[in-house]
Motif scaffolding. Structure first.
Motif, PDB file in Angstrom:
ATOM      1  N   VAL A 113     -23.797  52.792   7.874  1.00  0.00           N
ATOM      2  CA  VAL A 113     -24.055  52.930   9.296  1.00  0.00           C
ATOM      3  C   VAL A 113     -25.003  51.847   9.803  1.00  0.00           C
ATOM      4  N   LYS A 114     -26.062  51.537   9.043  1.00  0.00           N
ATOM      5  CA  LYS A 114     -27.099  50.629   9.524  1.00  0.00           C
ATOM      6  C   LYS A 114     -27.304  49.373   8.687  1.00  0.00           C
ATOM      7  N   VAL A 115     -26.563  49.240   7.580  1.00  0.00           N
ATOM      8  CA  VAL A 115     -26.666  48.036   6.745  1.00  0.00           C
ATOM      9  C   VAL A 115     -25.267  47.554   6.385  1.00  0.00           C
ATOM     10  N   ARG A 116     -25.172  46.328   5.914  1.00  0.00           N
ATOM     11  CA  ARG A 116     -23.866  45.747   5.576  1.00  0.00           C
ATOM     12  C   ARG A 116     -23.287  46.184   4.234  1.00  0.00           C
ATOM     13  N   PRO A 117     -24.086  46.374   3.172  1.00  0.00           N
ATOM     14  CA  PRO A 117     -23.481  46.805   1.905  1.00  0.00           C
ATOM     15  C   PRO A 117     -22.822  48.173   2.055  1.00  0.00           C
ATOM     16  N   PRO A 118     -21.719  48.384   1.328  1.00  0.00           N
ATOM     17  CA  PRO A 118     -21.045  49.684   1.406  1.00  0.00           C
ATOM     18  C   PRO A 118     -21.753  50.740   0.568  1.00  0.00           C
ATOM     19  N   ARG A 119     -21.485  51.981   0.906  1.00  0.00           N
ATOM     20  CA  ARG A 119     -21.934  53.116   0.103  1.00  0.00           C
ATOM     21  C   ARG A 119     -20.883  53.386  -0.967  1.00  0.00           C
ATOM     22  N   VAL A 120     -21.242  54.184  -1.967  1.00  0.00           N
ATOM     23  CA  VAL A 120     -20.299  54.639  -2.993  1.00  0.00           C
ATOM     24  C   VAL A 120     -19.924  56.063  -2.631  1.00  0.00           C
ATOM     25  N   ALA A 121     -18.671  56.265  -2.254  1.00  0.00           N
ATOM     26  CA  ALA A 121     -18.214  57.566  -1.749  1.00  0.00           C
ATOM     27  C   ALA A 121     -18.423  58.699  -2.752  1.00  0.00           C
ATOM     28  N   GLN A 122     -18.322  58.411  -4.043  1.00  0.00           N
ATOM     29  CA  GLN A 122     -18.442  59.446  -5.071  1.00  0.00           C
ATOM     30  C   GLN A 122     -19.876  59.936  -5.274  1.00  0.00           C
ATOM     31  N   CYS A 123     -20.849  59.206  -4.786  1.00  0.00           N
ATOM     32  CA  CYS A 123     -22.253  59.611  -4.941  1.00  0.00           C
ATOM     33  C   CYS A 123     -22.637  60.571  -3.823  1.00  0.00           C
ATOM     34  N   PRO A 124     -23.156  61.748  -4.165  1.00  0.00           N
ATOM     35  CA  PRO A 124     -23.452  62.752  -3.145  1.00  0.00           C
ATOM     36  C   PRO A 124     -24.687  62.455  -2.299  1.00  0.00           C
ATOM     37  N   ILE A 125     -25.502  61.489  -2.718  1.00  0.00           N
ATOM     38  CA  ILE A 125     -26.638  61.046  -1.911  1.00  0.00           C
ATOM     39  C   ILE A 125     -26.591  59.525  -1.838  1.00  0.00           C
ATOM     40  N   GLN A 126     -26.740  58.990  -0.619  1.00  0.00           N
ATOM     41  CA  GLN A 126     -26.739  57.541  -0.395  1.00  0.00           C
ATOM     42  C   GLN A 126     -27.845  57.239   0.613  1.00  0.00           C
ATOM     43  N   ALA A 127     -28.620  56.195   0.330  1.00  0.00           N
ATOM     44  CA  ALA A 127     -29.708  55.820   1.238  1.00  0.00           C
ATOM     45  C   ALA A 127     -29.590  54.336   1.568  1.00  0.00           C
ATOM     46  N   GLU A 128     -29.412  54.055   2.834  1.00  0.00           N
ATOM     47  CA  GLU A 128     -29.337  52.673   3.306  1.00  0.00           C
ATOM     48  C   GLU A 128     -30.756  52.146   3.489  1.00  0.00           C
ATOM     49  N   ALA A 129     -30.984  50.893   3.089  1.00  0.00           N
ATOM     50  CA  ALA A 129     -32.345  50.346   3.160  1.00  0.00           C
ATOM     51  C   ALA A 129     -32.318  48.861   3.496  1.00  0.00           C
ATOM     52  N   LYS A 130     -33.428  48.416   4.102  1.00  0.00           N
ATOM     53  CA  LYS A 130     -33.607  47.004   4.448  1.00  0.00           C
ATOM     54  C   LYS A 130     -34.836  46.462   3.725  1.00  0.00           C
ATOM     55  N   VAL A 131     -34.739  45.228   3.246  1.00  0.00           N
ATOM     56  CA  VAL A 131     -35.831  44.581   2.531  1.00  0.00           C
ATOM     57  C   VAL A 131     -36.947  44.233   3.513  1.00  0.00           C
ATOM     58  N   VAL A 132     -38.191  44.537   3.125  1.00  0.00           N
ATOM     59  CA  VAL A 132     -39.344  44.180   3.944  1.00  0.00           C
ATOM     60  C   VAL A 132     -40.242  43.150   3.259  1.00  0.00           C
ATOM     61  N   ASN A 133     -40.127  43.026   1.924  1.00  0.00           N
ATOM     62  CA  ASN A 133     -40.951  42.063   1.208  1.00  0.00           C
ATOM     63  C   ASN A 133     -40.395  41.834  -0.187  1.00  0.00           C
ATOM     64  N   VAL A 134     -40.514  40.597  -0.665  1.00  0.00           N
ATOM     65  CA  VAL A 134     -40.084  40.248  -2.019  1.00  0.00           C
ATOM     66  C   VAL A 134     -41.277  39.638  -2.742  1.00  0.00           C
ATOM     67  N   ASN A 135     -41.613  40.220  -3.881  1.00  0.00           N
ATOM     68  CA  ASN A 135     -42.701  39.732  -4.721  1.00  0.00           C
ATOM     69  C   ASN A 135     -42.103  39.104  -5.971  1.00  0.00           C
ATOM     70  N   ASP A 136     -42.021  37.776  -6.003  1.00  0.00           N
ATOM     71  CA  ASP A 136     -41.434  37.089  -7.146  1.00  0.00           C
ATOM     72  C   ASP A 136     -42.349  37.138  -8.355  1.00  0.00           C
ATOM     73  N   ARG A 137     -41.760  37.397  -9.506  1.00  0.00           N
ATOM     74  CA  ARG A 137     -42.444  37.353 -10.803  1.00  0.00           C
ATOM     75  C   ARG A 137     -41.716  36.311 -11.645  1.00  0.00           C
ATOM     76  N   ASN A 138     -42.017  36.215 -12.910  1.00  0.00           N
ATOM     77  CA  ASN A 138     -41.373  35.205 -13.749  1.00  0.00           C
ATOM     78  C   ASN A 138     -39.860  35.351 -13.794  1.00  0.00           C
ATOM     79  N   GLY A 139     -39.347  36.425 -14.374  1.00  0.00           N
ATOM     80  CA  GLY A 139     -37.908  36.588 -14.498  1.00  0.00           C
ATOM     81  C   GLY A 139     -37.321  37.678 -13.635  1.00  0.00           C
ATOM     82  N   TYR A 140     -38.152  38.264 -12.794  1.00  0.00           N
ATOM     83  CA  TYR A 140     -37.671  39.360 -11.952  1.00  0.00           C
ATOM     84  C   TYR A 140     -38.426  39.340 -10.628  1.00  0.00           C
ATOM     85  N   ALA A 141     -38.007  40.207  -9.731  1.00  0.00           N
ATOM     86  CA  ALA A 141     -38.695  40.361  -8.440  1.00  0.00           C
ATOM     87  C   ALA A 141     -38.911  41.834  -8.159  1.00  0.00           C
ATOM     88  N   LEU A 142     -40.064  42.139  -7.596  1.00  0.00           N
ATOM     89  CA  LEU A 142     -40.339  43.474  -7.074  1.00  0.00           C
ATOM     90  C   LEU A 142     -40.030  43.425  -5.591  1.00  0.00           C
TER      91      LEU A 142
END
Length: 192
Positions: A113-142
């Motif tokens: 409804v509010k974001v571009r990625p699709p939901r997975v119909a088979q999952c009984p709970i789905q939460a749409e979310a938007k990124v507010v901040n990216v914290n880069d680390r060595n090999g990953y990001a929070l």
């Protein structure tokens, strides 16, 4: 009691099928378990070698699709695959490229409804979310997100805006093993 330092101390969390899209709108879904939520705020950790990370950097929106414990085989069916092409050399021994993890897992994309990625119909709970901040680390990001819309099956909703924990059986990832939550033990004092 033994004292030691394991090479990986990852006790696990509930499984999330994270759906994302790239700059061209191509959808991907990937299982993750490094998540933390409080209120409408969420934090996830994504390895930078994953297509999900690239997608989130291109289109900073996601959907948290929460599978039930009974869906563990569908989750595991997509676990050894990556949408990253070519497969990074660090992952090549264990992962295979695929263009469609939705199909491999038997998942049906459902418009959000509010974001571009699709939901997975088979999952009984789905939460749409938007990124507010990216914290880069060595090999990953929070990655910090704000949940903007939640969808849940009718039997999982209490009082119009709460998830009924007595009807919800999340898939739990515990030291690389899949579990359900087991027997209900009681209520926390704050909701009695």
């Amino acid at each position: 009691m033994q004292s030691f330092l394991p090479n990986m101390f990852y006790y696990g969390f509930p499984v999330v099928l994270l759906s994302t899209v790239d700059a061209n709108g191509k959808a991907d879904v990937t299982p993750i378990t490094c998540t933390f939520n409080i209120g409408t705020n969420a934090v996830i950790a994504l390895v930078k070698l994953n297509q999900a990370y690239d997608n989130v950097m291109a289109v900073p929106e996601v959907v948290f699709n929460l599978p039930t414990a009974s869906m563990w085989e569908k989750v595991e069916a997509i676990a050894p695959y990556t949408a990253k092409d070519p497969v990074p050399s660090q992952k090549a021994a264990k992962y295979t490229h695929t263009d469609d993890k939705f199909a491999l897992g038997g998942f049906t994309p459902l418009a959000s409804v509010k974001v571009r990625p699709p939901r997975v119909a088979q999952c009984p709970i789905q939460a749409e979310a938007k990124v507010v901040n990216v914290n880069d680390r060595n090999g990953y990001a929070l990655i910090e997100l704000e949940i903007v819309q939640v969808h849940a099956e009718d039997n999982l909703v209490l009082d119009g805006n709460k998830i009924n924990p007595l009807n919800w059986e999340p898939l739990i990832y515990n030291f690389k093993h899949y579990y359900g939550i087991g027997e209900h033990k009681g209520l926390n004092f704050s909701i009695k």
